[in-house]
Design a protein around this motif. Sequence first.
Motif, short mmCIF file in Angstrom:
data_model
loop_
_atom_site.label_atom_id
_atom_site.label_comp_id
_atom_site.label_asym_id
_atom_site.label_seq_id
_atom_site.Cartn_x
_atom_site.Cartn_y
_atom_site.Cartn_z
N GLN A 1 -1.39 4.45 -8.53
CA GLN A 1 -0.95 5.74 -7.99
C GLN A 1 -1.96 6.26 -6.97
N GLN A 2 -1.49 6.45 -5.73
CA GLN A 2 -2.37 7.05 -4.71
C GLN A 2 -2.43 8.56 -4.91
N VAL A 3 -3.59 9.14 -4.66
CA VAL A 3 -3.80 10.57 -4.89
C VAL A 3 -4.37 11.22 -3.63
N TYR A 4 -3.75 12.29 -3.19
CA TYR A 4 -4.39 13.17 -2.22
C TYR A 4 -5.05 14.27 -3.03
N MET A 5 -6.27 14.64 -2.64
CA MET A 5 -6.95 15.70 -3.38
C MET A 5 -6.52 17.05 -2.80
N LEU B 1 1.91 3.52 -5.25
CA LEU B 1 2.87 4.59 -4.98
C LEU B 1 2.17 5.77 -4.32
N THR B 2 2.73 6.23 -3.21
CA THR B 2 2.14 7.39 -2.53
C THR B 2 2.29 8.65 -3.37
N ASN B 3 1.37 9.55 -3.18
CA ASN B 3 1.47 10.87 -3.80
C ASN B 3 2.70 11.62 -3.29
N GLY C 1 0.82 -1.20 0.00
CA GLY C 1 0.00 0.00 0.00
C GLY C 1 0.87 1.26 0.00
N PRO C 2 0.22 2.43 -0.11
CA PRO C 2 0.99 3.68 -0.21
C PRO C 2 1.51 4.16 1.13
N THR C 3 2.80 4.45 1.19
CA THR C 3 3.36 5.06 2.40
C THR C 3 4.30 6.20 1.99
N GLY C 4 4.05 7.36 2.56
CA GLY C 4 4.82 8.55 2.21
C GLY C 4 6.21 8.53 2.83
N PHE C 5 7.09 9.35 2.29
CA PHE C 5 8.42 9.59 2.86
C PHE C 5 9.30 8.33 2.88
N ILE D 1 -11.22 4.01 -4.13
CA ILE D 1 -11.29 4.98 -3.02
C ILE D 1 -10.73 4.30 -1.78
N LYS D 2 -9.78 4.97 -1.13
CA LYS D 2 -9.16 4.42 0.07
C LYS D 2 -9.53 5.29 1.26
N GLY D 3 -10.19 4.65 2.23
CA GLY D 3 -10.61 5.43 3.39
C GLY D 3 -12.07 5.21 3.72
N LEU E 1 -0.61 -3.78 2.45
CA LEU E 1 0.34 -3.75 3.56
C LEU E 1 0.85 -2.33 3.76
N GLY E 2 0.91 -1.89 5.00
CA GLY E 2 1.48 -0.58 5.30
C GLY E 2 2.81 -0.79 6.02
N ARG E 3 2.74 -0.86 7.34
CA ARG E 3 3.98 -0.93 8.11
C ARG E 3 4.75 -2.23 7.85
N ALA E 4 4.08 -3.32 7.55
CA ALA E 4 4.80 -4.60 7.39
C ALA E 4 5.95 -4.46 6.40
N VAL F 1 -7.69 7.09 -4.62
CA VAL F 1 -7.90 8.38 -3.97
C VAL F 1 -8.07 8.17 -2.47
N THR F 2 -7.20 8.78 -1.70
CA THR F 2 -7.29 8.67 -0.25
C THR F 2 -8.28 9.71 0.27
N THR F 3 -9.32 9.24 0.95
CA THR F 3 -10.40 10.16 1.32
C THR F 3 -10.48 10.40 2.83
N LEU G 1 -8.68 -4.06 1.86
CA LEU G 1 -8.63 -3.39 3.17
C LEU G 1 -7.20 -3.36 3.67
N ASP G 2 -6.95 -2.50 4.63
CA ASP G 2 -5.65 -2.49 5.29
C ASP G 2 -5.82 -2.15 6.76
N GLY G 3 -4.71 -2.22 7.49
CA GLY G 3 -4.73 -1.87 8.91
C GLY G 3 -4.36 -3.04 9.79
N GLY G 4 -3.09 -3.09 10.22
CA GLY G 4 -2.70 -4.08 11.22
C GLY G 4 -2.31 -5.44 10.69
N PHE G 5 -2.22 -5.61 9.39
CA PHE G 5 -1.89 -6.93 8.84
C PHE G 5 -0.40 -7.21 9.00
N ARG G 6 -0.07 -8.19 9.83
CA ARG G 6 1.33 -8.50 10.11
C ARG G 6 1.64 -9.99 9.92
N ARG G 7 0.64 -10.83 9.76
CA ARG G 7 0.82 -12.27 9.66
C ARG G 7 0.03 -12.79 8.47
C1 FMN Z 1 4.69 5.61 7.41
C2 FMN Z 1 3.33 5.64 6.78
C3 FMN Z 1 3.08 6.52 5.75
C4 FMN Z 1 1.83 6.52 5.13
N1 FMN Z 1 1.61 7.35 4.06
C5 FMN Z 1 0.45 7.26 3.38
C6 FMN Z 1 0.26 8.02 2.19
O1 FMN Z 1 1.13 8.75 1.76
N2 FMN Z 1 -0.93 7.90 1.56
C7 FMN Z 1 -1.92 7.06 2.01
O2 FMN Z 1 -2.99 6.99 1.39
N3 FMN Z 1 -1.76 6.35 3.13
C8 FMN Z 1 -0.60 6.41 3.82
N4 FMN Z 1 -0.43 5.65 4.93
C9 FMN Z 1 -1.48 4.70 5.35
C10 FMN Z 1 -1.22 3.34 4.71
O3 FMN Z 1 -1.46 3.37 3.31
C11 FMN Z 1 -2.17 2.28 5.31
O4 FMN Z 1 -3.50 2.74 5.25
C12 FMN Z 1 -1.81 1.88 6.73
O5 FMN Z 1 -0.42 1.95 6.95
C13 FMN Z 1 -2.30 0.48 7.02
O6 FMN Z 1 -2.02 0.09 8.32
P1 FMN Z 1 -0.74 -0.80 8.74
O7 FMN Z 1 0.44 0.10 8.70
O8 FMN Z 1 -1.06 -1.23 10.11
O9 FMN Z 1 -0.62 -1.94 7.77
C14 FMN Z 1 0.81 5.64 5.58
C15 FMN Z 1 1.08 4.78 6.65
C16 FMN Z 1 2.33 4.76 7.22
C17 FMN Z 1 2.59 3.77 8.34
#
Ligand code: FMN
Length: 377
Positions: free
Chosen positions: A115-119, A94-96, A65-69, A241-243, A319-322, A143-145, A296-302
């Motif tokens: 491509q993830q988009v912030y509006m 890819l994060t915006n 999933g998209p993660t910035g920075f 749509i994400k969110g 996947l986000g943090r994983a 689109v992240t909402t 969906l996302d959020g907390g998936f580690r296993r």
């Molecule tokens: C470091 C970090 C940066 C993130 N940056 C973005 C982002 O740029 N755009 C976005 O839509 N979501 C962003 N998210 C949210 C993730 O896409 C995702 O919704 C979330 O990390 C899922 O939860 P998890 O980390 O527990 O897997 C970010 C999350 C993290 C941890």
Amino acid sequence: MARRRVPNFCFEYVEGGAEDEATLRRNRDVFGEFAFVPRTLVDVTSRNQSVSLFGQASAAPFMIGPTGFSGLLAREGDVAMASAAAAAGIPFVLTNVSTTSMEDVARRAGGRIWQQVYMYRTRDFIEKLARRAHHAGIEALVVTTDSAIYGKREWDMRNYVGHQQLNWRNKIDVLRHPRWIADVLLPNGFPKFANLGDLLPPDKTSVRGAAASILGQNLDPSLSWRDIAWLRDLWRGKLLIKGVMSPEDAALAVAHGVDGIVLSNHGGRQLDGALSTMDVLPDVIAEVKGRAAVMLDGGFRRGTDILKAVALGADAVLLGRATTYGLAAGGQAGAARAIEILRSEVDRALGLLGCPDIGGLDGKFLRKLGSAGNVAS
Ligand SMILES: Cc1cc2nc3c(=O)[nH]c(=O)nc-3n(C[C@H](O)[C@H](O)[C@H](O)COP(=O)(O)O)c2cc1C
């Protein structure tokens, strides 16, 4: 390993959630409330975990999933993660706010890039971004909402004084990470935002300077379904749509012609006290299954977390943090290792469940603790 290898301010940016982090905790705790009902004496010699997403196979039921920075966690972090995803045969979002442009990521990594988009307030920016995405061969816009207003992340607030200026404690901590300095800072200084077109003044693109607050001020709090209708007219590729967190919004998304929804509470980084996406998944599936892809996302580690979502009817997990932990620990090889750990856990669990083909995994394999029967059939 990630915690050791990157400076504190980077790790806390990844690790932290909003306010009391109740949602961050809920995102993990919820998996303990679902338990498997395995079958036995089933031939599990060969196992399949690939799924079809928008008519194309994904080698695993998850994607990055998209993660910035990400460029702050490892050199050219976006390219590293996209390359790991492409090599594993899974999509990459890819994060915006990446530090490599979508054109460069697509060219260098290959694979399926969404491509993830912030509006932002200027719709002109979105039009240009959609045009660029079309030319770069991007398959989907996501689109992240949930971020029109920025969540209150207190760990982050404590690490800075003013506009992204680190406090002394964190400056000293950076000096204790020479390997990170050599990898991330020495080539060209602090990475720069590279995917925002002309939204930022040319001299203000560093992730360290005023860019973050300029971006924050440009997020559009008036974002509404009208904008989704507008974007649907503009963009002919897949639109997600994400969110989304409620069945009502899932139905509205389908009514607006989106191709997929990503249930998300942004990893517990936005509204604290929100439910986990696993709490709302069954009702959302009941509302829209078959009319749009549901992820969906959020907390998936296993691997077992991922299979619980699939058993409830999800098409795939983001996947986000994983994978960002993997990236921070070891660059592209680390992200690849995170993917491999999850792939092998999914494979093993499918065998142990007596469900060799993921296509056969449904609610009969899962029980919500405290309820009388399986979650669905
Ligand atoms: C470091 C970090 C940066 C993130 N940056 C973005 C982002 O740029 N755009 C976005 O839509 N979501 C962003 N998210 C949210 C993730 O896409 C995702 O919704 C979330 O990390 C899922 O939860 P998890 O980390 O527990 O897997 C970010 C999350 C993290 C941890």
